[in-house]
Design a protein around this motif. Structure first.
Motif, mmCIF file in Angstrom:
data_model
loop_
_atom_site.group_PDB
_atom_site.id
_atom_site.type_symbol
_atom_site.label_atom_id
_atom_site.label_comp_id
_atom_site.label_asym_id
_atom_site.label_seq_id
_atom_site.Cartn_x
_atom_site.Cartn_y
_atom_site.Cartn_z
ATOM 1 N N ASP B 2 0.834 -1.194 0.000
ATOM 2 C CA ASP B 2 0.000 0.000 0.000
ATOM 3 C C ASP B 2 0.874 1.252 0.000
ATOM 4 O O ASP B 2 1.633 1.485 0.935
ATOM 5 N N ASN B 3 0.770 2.007 -1.054
ATOM 6 C CA ASN B 3 1.621 3.187 -1.117
ATOM 7 C C ASN B 3 0.845 4.482 -1.017
ATOM 8 O O ASN B 3 1.388 5.561 -1.192
ATOM 9 N N THR B 4 -0.451 4.371 -0.755
ATOM 10 C CA THR B 4 -1.234 5.584 -0.615
ATOM 11 C C THR B 4 -0.864 6.263 0.695
ATOM 12 O O THR B 4 -0.679 5.624 1.710
ATOM 13 N N GLY B 5 -0.760 7.561 0.634
ATOM 14 C CA GLY B 5 -0.415 8.318 1.837
ATOM 15 C C GLY B 5 1.061 8.185 2.176
ATOM 16 O O GLY B 5 1.819 7.480 1.526
ATOM 17 N N LYS B 6 1.438 8.940 3.223
ATOM 18 C CA LYS B 6 2.818 8.957 3.672
ATOM 19 C C LYS B 6 3.139 7.666 4.425
ATOM 20 O O LYS B 6 2.302 7.153 5.137
ATOM 21 N N ALA B 7 4.359 7.174 4.289
ATOM 22 C CA ALA B 7 4.755 6.023 5.098
ATOM 23 C C ALA B 7 5.219 6.528 6.456
ATOM 24 O O ALA B 7 6.036 7.430 6.540
ATOM 25 N N VAL B 8 4.660 5.969 7.533
ATOM 26 C CA VAL B 8 5.097 6.384 8.864
ATOM 27 C C VAL B 8 6.151 5.429 9.421
ATOM 28 O O VAL B 8 6.970 5.795 10.234
ATOM 29 N N VAL B 9 6.087 4.174 8.956
ATOM 30 C CA VAL B 9 7.121 3.212 9.344
ATOM 31 C C VAL B 9 7.683 2.599 8.074
ATOM 32 O O VAL B 9 6.927 2.212 7.189
ATOM 33 N N GLU B 10 9.001 2.572 7.960
ATOM 34 C CA GLU B 10 9.637 1.980 6.784
ATOM 35 C C GLU B 10 10.735 1.034 7.216
ATOM 36 O O GLU B 10 11.581 1.393 8.034
ATOM 37 N N PHE B 11 10.746 -0.154 6.654
ATOM 38 C CA PHE B 11 11.849 -1.097 6.844
ATOM 39 C C PHE B 11 12.528 -1.292 5.502
ATOM 40 O O PHE B 11 11.857 -1.587 4.522
ATOM 41 N N GLU B 12 13.839 -1.082 5.468
ATOM 42 C CA GLU B 12 14.586 -1.252 4.232
ATOM 43 C C GLU B 12 15.677 -2.283 4.423
ATOM 44 O O GLU B 12 16.648 -2.033 5.154
ATOM 45 N N ASN B 13 15.511 -3.443 3.833
ATOM 46 C CA ASN B 13 16.500 -4.543 3.915
ATOM 47 C C ASN B 13 16.987 -4.800 5.335
ATOM 48 O O ASN B 13 18.168 -4.942 5.582
ATOM 49 N N VAL B 14 16.039 -4.845 6.269
ATOM 50 C CA VAL B 14 16.429 -4.973 7.667
ATOM 51 C C VAL B 14 16.676 -6.435 8.047
ATOM 52 O O VAL B 14 15.854 -7.301 7.767
ATOM 53 N N SER B 15 17.825 -6.683 8.657
ATOM 54 C CA SER B 15 18.092 -7.998 9.230
ATOM 55 C C SER B 15 18.450 -7.809 10.693
ATOM 56 O O SER B 15 19.049 -6.804 11.071
ATOM 57 N N PHE B 16 18.065 -8.813 11.491
ATOM 58 C CA PHE B 16 18.412 -8.743 12.910
ATOM 59 C C PHE B 16 18.708 -10.135 13.436
ATOM 60 O O PHE B 16 18.017 -11.089 13.119
ATOM 61 N N SER B 17 19.751 -10.244 14.246
ATOM 62 C CA SER B 17 20.044 -11.542 14.861
ATOM 63 C C SER B 17 20.435 -11.370 16.320
ATOM 64 O O SER B 17 21.004 -10.353 16.716
ATOM 65 N N TYR B 18 20.057 -12.377 17.129
ATOM 66 C CA TYR B 18 20.475 -12.441 18.530
ATOM 67 C C TYR B 18 21.572 -13.480 18.623
ATOM 68 O O TYR B 18 21.322 -14.653 18.329
ATOM 69 N N ASP B 19 22.757 -13.087 19.044
ATOM 70 C CA ASP B 19 23.874 -14.034 19.214
ATOM 71 C C ASP B 19 24.027 -14.971 18.027
ATOM 72 O O ASP B 19 24.104 -16.195 18.186
ATOM 73 N N GLY B 20 24.020 -14.432 16.846
ATOM 74 C CA GLY B 20 24.252 -15.246 15.657
ATOM 75 C C GLY B 20 23.019 -15.952 15.125
ATOM 76 O O GLY B 20 23.032 -16.498 14.027
ATOM 77 N N HIS B 21 21.937 -15.929 15.916
ATOM 78 C CA HIS B 21 20.710 -16.576 15.437
ATOM 79 C C HIS B 21 19.843 -15.532 14.725
ATOM 80 O O HIS B 21 19.376 -14.582 15.347
ATOM 81 N N GLU B 22 19.670 -15.734 13.437
ATOM 82 C CA GLU B 22 18.961 -14.717 12.659
ATOM 83 C C GLU B 22 17.441 -14.787 12.887
ATOM 84 O O GLU B 22 16.835 -15.835 12.707
ATOM 85 N N VAL B 23 16.875 -13.669 13.345
ATOM 86 C CA VAL B 23 15.438 -13.646 13.629
ATOM 87 C C VAL B 23 14.683 -13.020 12.461
ATOM 88 O O VAL B 23 13.617 -13.482 12.070
ATOM 89 N N LEU B 24 15.237 -11.947 11.923
ATOM 90 C CA LEU B 24 14.604 -11.285 10.784
ATOM 91 C C LEU B 24 15.630 -11.163 9.661
ATOM 92 O O LEU B 24 16.801 -10.860 9.902
ATOM 93 N N LYS B 25 15.157 -11.396 8.443
ATOM 94 C CA LYS B 25 16.082 -11.352 7.316
ATOM 95 C C LYS B 25 15.452 -10.578 6.164
ATOM 96 O O LYS B 25 14.318 -10.854 5.779
#
Lengths: 274, 255
Positions: B2-25
């Protein structure tokens, strides 16, 4: 009654009583923070590691208080960093620092000729030999603690209650945590002179633990634990004098008895209700 | 997307890991203004991590998270947050009023945060709205799970946020208040964006505008996709089935 008056007229007793009052103020403030932040074990680690500072000061023939204070503030800071980095290994790391600090101190003391007799003073405290300069130092510490608490009360409450949320609202939670640790270490050193290294934990935890149950806010808990601390110390002084016993352990035994009685009353009350 | 209106939250190629364990890719999605987004997905799929990235509690290992176009840490005063764990520190001597007051602190600038009359008034107002006025001086530990949950929602709302992140806000709320809460959220949604993690789709589905399936990565299903037909289908089916699609697929397959 006349005994009380006679007792109070003793110069060193008045001095000790004044010192107890000043220590109780610091004890109430820091004890409260230590108990609500579950840092009693951490405070224990700092207190024992501080003996390393004692050894160092004796060995180098430097004045003890400044050396011990900086040594334990450093330990506190270091402990803060590692417990933040590895929260799941806090107990193992605190134990390591605890024993390494003591061992370091014991080694240095044994290498210093002629000072061994002082060891008991550090382990069990010596409130009756308190000096006017000690009183002044405690006065300054109380002043610093009170100003710090009144300036940053809101932040300290928020960080202590919910450190994660504190970060969300932009409070530097880590910095405040380090501050609490360093001030704890300084207070521990101060209390050590009264009740000694072995017993300092009881003086930080018992009055605050008792106060927590009856307090609606951190402020009230601090005032209440200060009052409890002072009562325990003053009673301890009197009993120790009357029975010719060491003051530090007597203070702790009195705290312990009060603790047991209050817990027993609470237990009975809870079971009556349900 | 959905691109209508302004984006209030944007994620761009976000990765996150806890102690080497990848949670988000490689997470990429945009949340438009005044969206009402439900985050669905299995436990351990990264929903809570996603929320924590949004409120600035965690930093992405890779990629960028933007809230109102900037780093979340710069817009704390515009963010409301209801955490998942509400049972921490049960013995802590703090009153309901003081817990809610901590929600005002993001508004304060400078080293020292002092409480003003306006702060007190705001807290009273929100306590009233959340039916908590009679508990204002109670210690937080004495409250029931549902009451506590309301306190934490009040704490999130008292700072007049423009976006609200809620991690399972109805986990321990009684059904009557649940409906009331969602009605309140719908009302709030007229002026603020809401992002909520929830397992409880049966109630939620009639309120949300979009859904994001979170399981290691994120699939955003915007308003066009969530037609009335889809919403009706979602209504009675368990979250796990919606999120995985099989065998009861209601959403389009993830591309």
């Amino acid at each position: 009654m006349t005994e009380w008056i006679e007792w109070f007229q003793l110069d060193f007793m008045r001095q000790a009583l004044l010192a107890s009052f000043l220590a109780a103020v610091a004890c109430g403030i820091i004890g409260t923070l230590v108990v609500v932040n579950r840092m009693v074990f951490l405070a224990g680690g700092i207190a024992h590691a501080a003996y390393g500072g004692v050894g160092l000061a004796l060995f180098l023939r430097f004045p003890i208080l400044p050396v011990v204070t900086s040594f334990s503030a450093l330990c506190a800071f270091f402990l803060g960093i590692i417990t933040f980095r590895k929260p799941h290994h806090t107990d193992a790391l605190v134990s390591a620092i605890w024993s390494i600090g003591m061992a370091f101190g014991a080694l240095l003391v044994s290498l210093t000729p002629g000072y061994q007799s002082d060891l008991m003073g550090y382990l069990f405290g010596s409130i009756l030999t308190i000096l006017p300069s000690d009183i002044l130092i405690m006065l300054i510490l109380d002043g610093v603690l009170i100003v710090w608490i009144s300036l940053f009360y809101q932040e300290i409450v928020t960080v202590s209650y919910d450190p994660e949320y504190a970060q969300v609202v932009g409070i530097p939670a880590t910095a405040i945590y380090y501050f609490i640790l360093v001030l704890t270490s300084i207070t521990v050193i101060l209390l050590m002179r009264f009740v000694g290294l072995i017993l300092v934990l009881a003086m930080l935890s018992i009055p605050s633990y008792l106060a927590e149950h009856y307090s609606g806010s951190l402020k009230v808990m601090m005032v209440l634990s200060s009052i409890f601390s002072f009562v325990f110390m003053a009673l301890g002084l009197w009993v120790a004098y009357e029975l010719n016993l060491p003051a530090g352990p007597v203070m702790i035994i009195i705290s312990g008895i009060s603790f047991s009685v209050v817990e027993a009353i609470n237990y009975v009350c809870r079971h009556k209700k349900s | 997307m959905d691109n209508t209106g302004k984006a209030v939250v944007e994620f761009e190629n976000v990765s996150f890991s806890y102690d080497g364990h990848e949670v988000l890719k490689d997470v990429n999605f945009r949340v438009p203004e005044r969206d009402f987004l439900a985050l669905l997905g299995p436990n351990g799929g990264g929903k809570t991590t996603l929320i924590k990235l949004c409120v600035g509690l965690l930093r992405p290992k890779k990629g960028v998270v933007r809230v109102f176009g900037v780093d979340p840490g710069k817009v704390r005063h515009r963010i409301g947050y209801v955490p998942q764990d509400i049972n921490r520190n049960k013995e802590f001597p703090i009153s309901v009023f003081d817990v809610v007051m901590t929600g005002r602190l993001a508004k304060k600038k400078g080293l020292r945060r002092s409480i003003s009359e306006e702060d007190r008034r705001k807290v009273e107002e929100i306590l009233e709205q959340m039916h908590l006025s009679s508990y204002r001086n109670r210690r937080i530990g004495e409250l029931s799970g549902g009451q506590k949950q309301r306190v934490f929602i009040a704490r999130a709302l008292v700072g007049d946020p423009e976006i609200l992140f809620m991690d399972e806000p109805t986990a321990s709320v009684d059904p009557a208040f649940q409906t009331e809460l969602y009605d309140l959220l719908r009302q709030l949604n007229e002026r603020l964006t809401i992002i909520v993690v929830s397992h409880d789709m049966s109630v939620l589905s009639s309120y949300v505008k979009s859904i994001a399936c979170v399981n290691g990565t994120v699939f955003y299903h915007g308003a066009q996709e969530l037609t009335e037909e889809v919403v009706t289908k979602i209504y009675h089916c368990p979250v796990e089935l919606i999120a995985h699609g099989v065998p009861h697929r209601v959403l389009k397959e993830h591309r």
